[in-house]
Scaffold this motif. Structure first.
Motif, PDB file in Angstrom:
ATOM      1  N   VAL A 197      17.260   8.606  30.380  1.00 39.93           N
ATOM      2  CA  VAL A 197      17.997   7.707  29.489  1.00 39.93           C
ATOM      3  C   VAL A 197      17.220   7.522  28.193  1.00 39.93           C
ATOM      4  O   VAL A 197      16.021   7.234  28.207  1.00 39.93           O
ATOM      5  CB  VAL A 197      18.220   6.343  30.171  1.00 39.93           C
TER       6      VAL A 197
ATOM      7  N   VAL B  81      17.707   5.077  25.083  1.00 37.10           N
ATOM      8  CA  VAL B  81      18.461   3.940  24.568  1.00 37.10           C
ATOM      9  C   VAL B  81      18.854   4.206  23.116  1.00 37.10           C
ATOM     10  O   VAL B  81      18.061   4.752  22.334  1.00 37.10           O
ATOM     11  CB  VAL B  81      17.640   2.641  24.688  1.00 37.10           C
TER      12      VAL B  81
ATOM     13  N   ILE C 138      21.273  -1.772  25.726  1.00 38.28           N
ATOM     14  CA  ILE C 138      21.392  -1.538  27.165  1.00 38.28           C
ATOM     15  C   ILE C 138      21.656  -2.854  27.895  1.00 38.28           C
ATOM     16  O   ILE C 138      21.185  -3.918  27.481  1.00 38.28           O
ATOM     17  CB  ILE C 138      20.100  -0.869  27.714  1.00 38.28           C
TER      18      ILE C 138
ATOM     19  N   LEU D  83      24.704   1.777  28.926  1.00 32.09           N
ATOM     20  CA  LEU D  83      24.221   2.169  27.591  1.00 32.09           C
ATOM     21  C   LEU D  83      25.370   2.049  26.606  1.00 32.09           C
ATOM     22  O   LEU D  83      26.488   2.472  26.894  1.00 32.09           O
ATOM     23  CB  LEU D  83      23.696   3.598  27.604  1.00 32.09           C
TER      24      LEU D  83
END
Length: 398
Positions: A209, A211, A382, A397
């Motif tokens: 992930v 952000v 997030i 997200l």
């Protein structure tokens, strides 16, 4: 007419319709489609564990126990037990040879699987409490805890090599345990993760992930090309080309969260539709006007939570900024970490109180659970859904 449980034995690979390395979500989906043969399934796990990482055991009465690993929730071991129980009767085959037949007359008892039968088809092995071969063990004792027992039982009980066990060629085999064999041919510990195998092909092994950007999905086999899904850039068509068609397309009807959105339409609603990839543990909210990805939802699939088994576990990792230009391994937090660790990682040195909202999924799902309430904690770019035990069950997200 009583159904028969017909299973073929594949040492180190699987038993019947169950393959070593298959995900928990996939196995339960198989069971849902075979309720006649498997009318009752118990899901066992450590309810007192405060971590998302706990093994899961499926007990399928009366014959099967399936053990899944704590991290990736992959099928680690299969135990076939109570071989002579007639409800339903079991037929066990190995390389087209019948080791145990379900066929018997009503006036005669069913034949049992004996030590001599195993030796005839598998050859000699070390003396001990069971017959151990690469990928399969034949045990003479009734089931231990959960029908699989500890790691020593999973290794066939042959740890007492040379012990004074009476060599009775007619001794009854009461359990057959299939587990993965290491590359060196040695059985690994029962709670180890499953090594990469064919049954994992096409599933996510890692979701990195970023952000404010999106997520990079890495698949099995490890040689597969990763897929980078970017918020505001990746289109619905891109998703279909890279990930295949979603299992469900869901058009938003619940606008209770729209008041918090920056993408509201003039009438106060939030337009869009979801692509649900249950088999990956991922949802994508797509704009109805631009057809670009607006939000990405990654699910942790923690036992005992309201959304357990709706999605396969997505093994997400949140990547931070590299410490310097030469840092090729930026810091990360993972789905198994507690909320306070993840919050500090995302919020830095800030001591500001992080805002949160309470969510009770049982209000919509009509579920009864001991801990049904979660919190939605919003941070920059997030949102974390957190349980009372500080486990992060999903991240959003945007």
């Amino acid at each position: 007419m009583v159904s028969t449980l017909d299973v073929d034995l594949r040492p180190g690979l699987g038993l019947g319709m169950f393959e070593i390395g298959t995900s928990l979500w996939s196995v339960i989906d198989i069971l849902r489609h075979n309720t006649t043969l498997f009318p009752r399934v118990e899901i066992k796990y450590d309810a007192a564990a405060d971590s998302a990482l706990c093994p899961v055991l499926l007990h399928i009465n009366p014959h099967l126990d399936l053990l899944f690993t704590a991290h990736h929730q992959r099928l680690r071991a299969i135990a076939l037990r109570r071989l002579t129980d007639p409800s339903p009767p079991v037929t066990l085959t190995y390389k087209d040879v019948v080791l145990l037949s379900a066929l018997s007359s009503t006036s005669t008892p069913r034949e049992m699987l004996k030590r001599s039968d195993v030796s005839k088809h598998f050859g000699p092995t070390y003396p001990g409490e069971g017959l151990q071969y690469p990928g399969v063990s034949f045990l003479f004792e009734e089931d231990g805890v959960g029908g699989i027992g500890g790691s020593e039982a999973l290794k066939g009980g042959a740890t007492n090599i040379g012990s004074p066990v009476r060599e009775d060629r007619y001794r009854e085999v009461k359990r057959v345990v299939v587990s993965q064999t290491g590359s060196d041919g040695v059985e690994s510990d029962a709670l180890d993760e499953v090594a990469e195998c064919e049954s994992m092909a096409g599933s996510i092994r890692q979701a990195v992930v970023k952000v404010h950007d999106g997520v990079i999905l890495h698949f099995y086999p490890t040689t597969s090309r990763p897929v980078h899904v970017r918020i505001g850039v990746t289109s619905a068509q891109d998703l279909t080309c890279d990930l295949g068609a979603p299992l469900r397309t869901y058009y938003k009807e619940d606008d209770r969260m729209a008041i918090h959105s920056r993408n509201r339409t003039p009438d106060g609603t939030e337009d869009g539709y979801f692509y649900n990839y249950f088999q990956f543990g991922v949802d994508f909210l797509i704009s109805a006007s631009t057809h670009l990805v607006q939000k990405i939802i990654l699910h942790t699939n923690i036992p005992g939570t309201p959304m357990f088994q709706r999605y396969q576990r997505c093994p997400w990792e949140i990547e931070g900024a590299p410490e310097d230009e030469e840092d090729d391994a930026p810091p990360r937090v993972k789905f198994g970490d507690k909320f306070d660790i993840i919050s500090r990682f995302l919020n830095g040195a800030s001591r500001e109180q992080v805002p949160s909202m309470q969510l009770d999924r049982t209000e919509d799902e009509r579920l009864t659970l001991p801990s049904s309430t979660t919190r939605l904690v919003g941070l920059d770019g997030i949102v974390l859904e957190v349980t009372e035990a500080a486990q992060v069950v999903a991240i959003v997200l945007f």
